[in-house]
Design a protein around this motif. Structure first.
Motif, mmCIF file in Angstrom:
data_model
loop_
_atom_site.group_PDB
_atom_site.id
_atom_site.type_symbol
_atom_site.label_atom_id
_atom_site.label_comp_id
_atom_site.label_asym_id
_atom_site.label_seq_id
_atom_site.Cartn_x
_atom_site.Cartn_y
_atom_site.Cartn_z
ATOM 1 N N VAL A 1 0.848 -1.196 0.000
ATOM 2 C CA VAL A 1 0.000 0.000 0.000
ATOM 3 C C VAL A 1 0.882 1.243 0.000
ATOM 4 O O VAL A 1 1.821 1.343 0.795
ATOM 5 C CB VAL A 1 -0.929 0.042 1.237
ATOM 6 C CG1 VAL A 1 -1.795 1.307 1.211
ATOM 7 C CG2 VAL A 1 -1.808 -1.193 1.308
ATOM 8 N N SER A 2 0.586 2.183 -0.893
ATOM 9 C CA SER A 2 1.321 3.453 -0.951
ATOM 10 C C SER A 2 0.325 4.603 -0.990
ATOM 11 O O SER A 2 -0.598 4.603 -1.813
ATOM 12 C CB SER A 2 2.230 3.499 -2.182
ATOM 13 O OG SER A 2 3.229 2.506 -2.116
ATOM 14 N N ILE A 3 0.512 5.572 -0.087
ATOM 15 C CA ILE A 3 -0.440 6.673 0.065
ATOM 16 C C ILE A 3 0.262 7.999 -0.224
ATOM 17 O O ILE A 3 1.129 8.438 0.528
ATOM 18 C CB ILE A 3 -1.019 6.681 1.501
ATOM 19 C CG1 ILE A 3 -1.633 5.308 1.822
ATOM 20 C CG2 ILE A 3 -2.049 7.786 1.668
ATOM 21 C CD1 ILE A 3 -1.883 5.081 3.303
ATOM 22 N N GLU A 4 -0.109 8.637 -1.317
ATOM 23 C CA GLU A 4 0.491 9.915 -1.697
ATOM 24 C C GLU A 4 -0.094 11.038 -0.840
ATOM 25 O O GLU A 4 -1.315 11.154 -0.710
ATOM 26 C CB GLU A 4 0.239 10.213 -3.174
ATOM 27 C CG GLU A 4 0.891 9.245 -4.135
ATOM 28 C CD GLU A 4 0.702 9.660 -5.585
ATOM 29 O OE1 GLU A 4 0.808 10.873 -5.876
ATOM 30 O OE2 GLU A 4 0.427 8.782 -6.433
ATOM 31 N N CYS A 5 0.792 11.856 -0.276
ATOM 32 C CA CYS A 5 0.344 12.933 0.627
ATOM 33 C C CYS A 5 0.954 14.272 0.237
ATOM 34 O O CYS A 5 2.148 14.352 -0.068
ATOM 35 C CB CYS A 5 0.744 12.599 2.064
ATOM 36 S SG CYS A 5 0.045 11.048 2.696
ATOM 37 N N LYS A 6 0.128 15.318 0.287
ATOM 38 C CA LYS A 6 0.589 16.670 -0.006
ATOM 39 C C LYS A 6 0.487 17.496 1.282
ATOM 40 O O LYS A 6 -0.585 17.612 1.877
ATOM 41 C CB LYS A 6 -0.274 17.297 -1.102
ATOM 42 C CG LYS A 6 0.249 18.627 -1.621
ATOM 43 C CD LYS A 6 -0.599 19.153 -2.781
ATOM 44 C CE LYS A 6 -0.397 18.298 -4.021
ATOM 45 N NZ LYS A 6 -1.102 18.880 -5.199
ATOM 46 N N VAL A 7 1.613 18.069 1.713
ATOM 47 C CA VAL A 7 1.687 18.797 2.982
ATOM 48 C C VAL A 7 0.823 20.059 2.933
ATOM 49 O O VAL A 7 0.880 20.843 1.981
ATOM 50 C CB VAL A 7 3.145 19.175 3.309
ATOM 51 C CG1 VAL A 7 3.203 19.997 4.606
ATOM 52 C CG2 VAL A 7 4.014 17.927 3.431
ATOM 53 N N THR A 8 0.013 20.239 3.969
ATOM 54 C CA THR A 8 -0.822 21.436 4.079
ATOM 55 C C THR A 8 -0.363 22.365 5.201
ATOM 56 O O THR A 8 -0.614 23.561 5.167
ATOM 57 C CB THR A 8 -2.290 21.055 4.344
ATOM 58 O OG1 THR A 8 -2.368 20.297 5.565
ATOM 59 C CG2 THR A 8 -2.854 20.225 3.199
ATOM 60 N N GLU B 1 -2.758 16.248 3.089
ATOM 61 C CA GLU B 1 -3.962 15.734 2.440
ATOM 62 C C GLU B 1 -3.587 14.515 1.610
ATOM 63 O O GLU B 1 -2.574 14.509 0.900
ATOM 64 C CB GLU B 1 -4.578 16.792 1.535
ATOM 65 C CG GLU B 1 -5.871 16.340 0.868
ATOM 66 C CD GLU B 1 -6.490 17.400 -0.030
ATOM 67 O OE1 GLU B 1 -7.480 17.088 -0.713
ATOM 68 O OE2 GLU B 1 -5.967 18.535 -0.051
ATOM 69 N N VAL B 2 -4.379 13.461 1.721
ATOM 70 C CA VAL B 2 -4.160 12.257 0.915
ATOM 71 C C VAL B 2 -4.698 12.528 -0.483
ATOM 72 O O VAL B 2 -5.889 12.801 -0.660
ATOM 73 C CB VAL B 2 -4.865 11.037 1.532
ATOM 74 C CG1 VAL B 2 -4.738 9.826 0.603
ATOM 75 C CG2 VAL B 2 -4.292 10.728 2.912
ATOM 76 N N VAL B 3 -3.808 12.468 -1.492
ATOM 77 C CA VAL B 3 -4.218 12.802 -2.859
ATOM 78 C C VAL B 3 -4.313 11.572 -3.769
ATOM 79 O O VAL B 3 -4.872 11.652 -4.868
ATOM 80 C CB VAL B 3 -3.252 13.838 -3.472
ATOM 81 C CG1 VAL B 3 -3.387 15.169 -2.738
ATOM 82 C CG2 VAL B 3 -1.802 13.363 -3.438
ATOM 83 N N ALA B 4 -3.762 10.438 -3.333
ATOM 84 C CA ALA B 4 -3.871 9.211 -4.129
ATOM 85 C C ALA B 4 -3.479 8.008 -3.274
ATOM 86 O O ALA B 4 -2.639 8.120 -2.383
ATOM 87 C CB ALA B 4 -2.970 9.276 -5.367
ATOM 88 N N VAL B 5 -4.103 6.869 -3.551
ATOM 89 C CA VAL B 5 -3.795 5.621 -2.842
ATOM 90 C C VAL B 5 -3.573 4.519 -3.878
ATOM 91 O O VAL B 5 -4.368 4.351 -4.803
ATOM 92 C CB VAL B 5 -4.938 5.216 -1.889
ATOM 93 C CG1 VAL B 5 -4.612 3.883 -1.216
ATOM 94 C CG2 VAL B 5 -5.175 6.289 -0.843
#
Length: 259
Positions: free
Chosen positions: A118-125, A139-143
């Motif tokens: 499992v890989s969870i793409e995250c963008k820092v807010t 924010e999670v932007v893709a899984v």
């Protein structure tokens, strides 16, 4: 039950996830840092966090790029997970040393770990300075998930992965299922109230991974050989037990017990 109080308060919330966070600096070089202080903070929008010490090599990389990937390891990645938490990306290429593959993410610049289920793409807010650690809210932007654990109904079976957790300095594989969400208040069925010994055992989950294994001749052969070894082992063990349980001379009863 009696409880004692520790002289000094500290973090004692265990077990926690042990995740492999992949990131990439402005120079294009990827790195992996193992994080235990991580979790979900919001459902909608989906958000997660990681807490990182300022002195870590990955800290500036994540702060500059504004993104990272949370990769959930299985037990096969336990060694790599520990290694990436005990070494610095300033001195070694962790992807190379652990024989891992940086895979291109779909939304952010930081790479995924190809071998992670499992890989969870995250963008820092937001970055919150807390003390020893800074918390990166994201924010999670893709899984992305390994398709071997998807079934024919497009459902993902995380319980087949062999997930690991971290508990007070120890890595552990997650164990038996105790229930599902809401089982404590769910109405019991007639079967639950009157379990029958004649009930058939539930069949194993038919995931894509299981289906592939069944079609693989080498898997069937290995499974057959394992079955033969198990039977031989049980037979040998049965013989040993029979010898051990043989009554002593002069002891004519078979129901004597030791106290």
């Amino acid at each position: 039950m009696s409880k004692i109080q520790f002289p000094k308060p500290g973090n004692f919330i265990y077990p926690v996830p042990a995740v492999m966070v992949s990131c990439q600096g402005t120079d294009g070089k990827p790195n992996i840092i193992t994080i235990a202080w991580t979790g979900t903070i919001c459902s909608d929008p989906p958000m997660a966090y990681i807490s990182v010490r300022k002195e870590r090599h990955s800290y500036e990389m994540i702060k500059e790029s504004g993104c990272f990937v949370i990769n959930l390891p299985d037990k096969a990645l336990a060694h790599a997970c520990d290694y990436c938490g005990c070494t610095s990306g300033r001195k070694v290429d962790k992807f190379k040393e652990c024989h891992l593959t940086p895979a291109k993410s779909s939304v952010i610049s930081a790479p995924m770990i190809e071998e992670a289920p499992v890989s969870i793409e995250c963008k820092v807010t937001q970055v919150l300075p807390l003390g020893t650690h800074d918390m990166f809210l994201a924010e999670v932007v893709a899984v992305h998930v390994d398709d071997r654990y998807m079934d024919d109904k497009n459902a993902f079976h995380m319980d087949d992965i062999g997930m690991i957790a971290y508990e007070h300095g120890t890595y552990r594989e997650l164990g038996d299922k105790l229930g599902t969400f809401g089982f404590a208040v769910r109405k019991k069925t007639a079967k639950d109230k009157n379990p029958s010994s004649k009930d058939k055992k539930s069949k194993p989950l038919q995931t894509a991974k299981n289906a592939k294994q069944k079609k693989d001749p080498s898997f069937a052969k290995a499974n057959s050989e394992k079955s033969k070894k198990d039977k031989a082992s049980k037979k040998a063990l049965s013989g040993k037990n029979a010898i051990k349980e043989k009554p002593k001379k002069g002891n004519r009863t078979s129901n004597n017990k030791k106290h």
